[in-house]
Every structure is written in structure tokens, then in C-alpha cells.
Design a protein around this motif. Structure first.
Motif: not given
Length: 294
Positions: A102, A121-123, A138, A213, A217, A225, A228
Motif C-alpha cells: 500500500r 491506488a487500487r486495492c 495494492w 478489500n 478499494d 487510501e 490494508p
């Protein structure tokens, strides 16, 4: 380009709560402006907590605590306390900031935005760490004006990790079947196309993990953001099955996050209007087992 499309790109170009450099923002000026160079900058500043031994580093407990830093400005506070040189200078391993995937993704987002490149950012889950599992992960997604598309970039994967993982793709353009955004993982599992037990981290896996998640996301797509292991609101524990109302909610969230630009107004309204989804002032840090102020 329509006005709405430009508004979306503008939204992902402005620094936000987690991606602002704060007092350190002027340090971004001397950095290069292309994606590949900025990925190398990030890799020279961060050390992944769970990969440290692969670099011959034994981390003391106090250094591991750096992985709980959330905003980029606080990340840079700590990094520069170790080594105050310009950000373009790759640090020795023992003075890099310790983080997880992350942190690599969010720092790259911050640097890209500082250079006027839309990024978010993408989870989700990486399918390239284990041969049969998709691991909690991430990445960064940036807008390529030349190709008129969003491109996934895994800033964590340097040459050492690439060789260890025997990767067969370009980490500057990660295929969408190798990194699954959380909404894609949810949709595949709900359709019976994938096994929920293959998604997670260590012994934590299943639909409940994917659900968490999806929420993270959604928050990231709204420029929050989180870590996790930050929990809040609609996220479930691993203790019980999901009810029909929960399944319906996450079916909707997965659909929205899979097409965030096409459903941008809905994405923003749902996040801001539903207290179960919006990041609150205090979240629960599941690793440290305590509530923390965001």
C-alpha cells in the motif's frame, strides 16, 4: 473529452488527505515526470516489511512500526528523519522507510499527481506471488493520455522481486487478470468462477476478506487510501456468514468499483452518503488491535 471525463481526471490529479506531500511537496519538483522513473524513485525510498530478508535486512520492531503510517506527508517525515537527502537519491536499505504494498502504491500516486498525471491506488489481489492463490495487494493505476486508458503499475516489484517471482509481464502495465481489483474478485467468486478460499493473506481468506478489500478499494477511489488492515463500518469479521442484505450491498459495490468512471457520480454519492462505507474519524487497526484516529 467530455466535461465529466475531465472532472474525473482532475479529481485523481489533486493531492488529497493521504497523497499530499504537505510541507515536503516542494521536494517533488526536482523529480522526473515519467512513470518509469518515478517507480524507480519509490523503490529507492521504501523497503517492504515482508521482503526485507530477501535484501539481507533484519528489521527491529521499532522499524516495523513505520508500516502503520498512513498519509504521505507523515511517511516523508519519517523517511527524511532517517536520511534528509533529495528524494531522487536512492537510500541504503537501512535508511529506507519500511512499508507494505500500500505504501509503494500511495507514494507513487502522490508523485504522479504532483507531476499532473491522474493516478489512484487500487486495492485487490495479486495472482503472481503464489502459483494458486491471489494475495492481498495494492497497486497504482494511472491515466495514460497517449493510450486513453488506465494502466496498472506495481511499484513494489523491483528486479530482486521480479527474479524471485519469475514474472513474465511488465510491472509497468500489469495485466488485469494478474492483479484483480477487489470488485473483480468478488464478482468472480459470486458467479462461481473463482474459489473465495484462494483470496486473502496467510490464513485469512474467503468472501469476508474480499468484502473488506471492496470497501477499501471504494475508499481509495474516493481518495482515502487506508492501511490494508484498517477496519470500519460495513466490513465483516471472519466469524459468520454474510446475510442477503450484505451480499446485495457488496454486489452493488463491486459493480461500481469495477466501472468507477462510468459510475463516478454514484461512487461519490454512495461513499459520502453511507456512514458504513465512508472512512470515519477513527478506524480499527486490526494488526495492532486498537482504534486509531485517521
Amino acid at each position: 473529452m467530455t466535461t465529466q471525463e475531465q472532472e474525473i481526471l482532475d479529481f485523481y490529479t489533486r493531492p488529497a488527505a493521504m497523497t499530499s506531500g504537505g510541507a515536503h511537496a516542494p521536494r517533488f519538483d526536482e523529480l522526473p515526470g515519467d512513470v518509469a522513473s518515478l517507480v524507480r524513485v519509490v523503490q529507492g525510498l521504501l523497503l517492504h516489511q515482508h521482503w526485507a530478508q530477501a535484501y539481507g535486512v533484519e528489521l527491529p520492531d521499532e522499524r516495523r512500526g513505520e508500516s502503520h503510517l498512513r498519509p504521505v506527508d507523515r511517511m516523508l517525515d519519517r523517511l527524511l528523519a532517517h536520511d534528509d537527502r533529495p528524494l531522487s537519491a536512492a537510500r541504503p536499505l537501512d535508511t529506507r522507510l519500511v512499508g507494505v504494498c500500500r505504501h509503494f502504491a500511495v507514494l507513487l500516486v502522490a508523485l504522479l499527481r504532483a507531476k499532473g498525471i491522474p493516478a489512484r491506488a487500487r486495492c485487490g489481489f495479486g495472482g503472481y506471488f503464489h502459483s494458486v492463490d491471489f494475495v492481498d495487494h495494492w497497486v497504482c493505476e494511472h491515466w495514460s493520455a497517449a493510450e486513453a486508458r488506465w494502466v496498472l503499475v506495481d511499484a513494489q516489484i523491483d528486479q530482486i522481486q521480479r527474479e524471485a517471482l519469475k514474472l513474465d509481464f511488465d510491472v509497468l502495465d500489469v495485466p488485469r487478470d494478474r492483479f484483480l481489483i477487489a470488485g473483480d474478485a468478488w464478482a468472480q467468486c459470486r458467479a462461481g468462477e473463482a474459489d473465495p478460499s484462494k483470496f486473502g493473506f496467510l490464513d485469512m481468506r474467503g468472501l469476508w476478506f474480499i468484502e473488506g478489500n471492496v470497501v477499501r478499494d471504494l475508499a481509495a477511489l474516493n481518495n482515502m487510501e487506508m492501511l490494508p488492515w484498517d477496519d470500519w463500518g460495513a466490513m465483516s469479521s471472519a466469524d459468520g456468514p454474510l446475510g442477503e442484505d450484505q451480499l446485495a450491498l457488496f454486489d452493488r459495490l463491486a459493480a461500481i468499483t469495477r466501472s468507477p468512471d462510468a459510475r463516478f457520480a454514484e461512487l461519490r454519492q454512495l461513499y459520502e452518503g453511507d456512514a458504513r462505507l465512508r472512512v470515519p474519524a477513527t478506524v480499527f487497526n486490526a494488526v495492532l488491535n486498537r482504534p486509531e484516529t485517521v
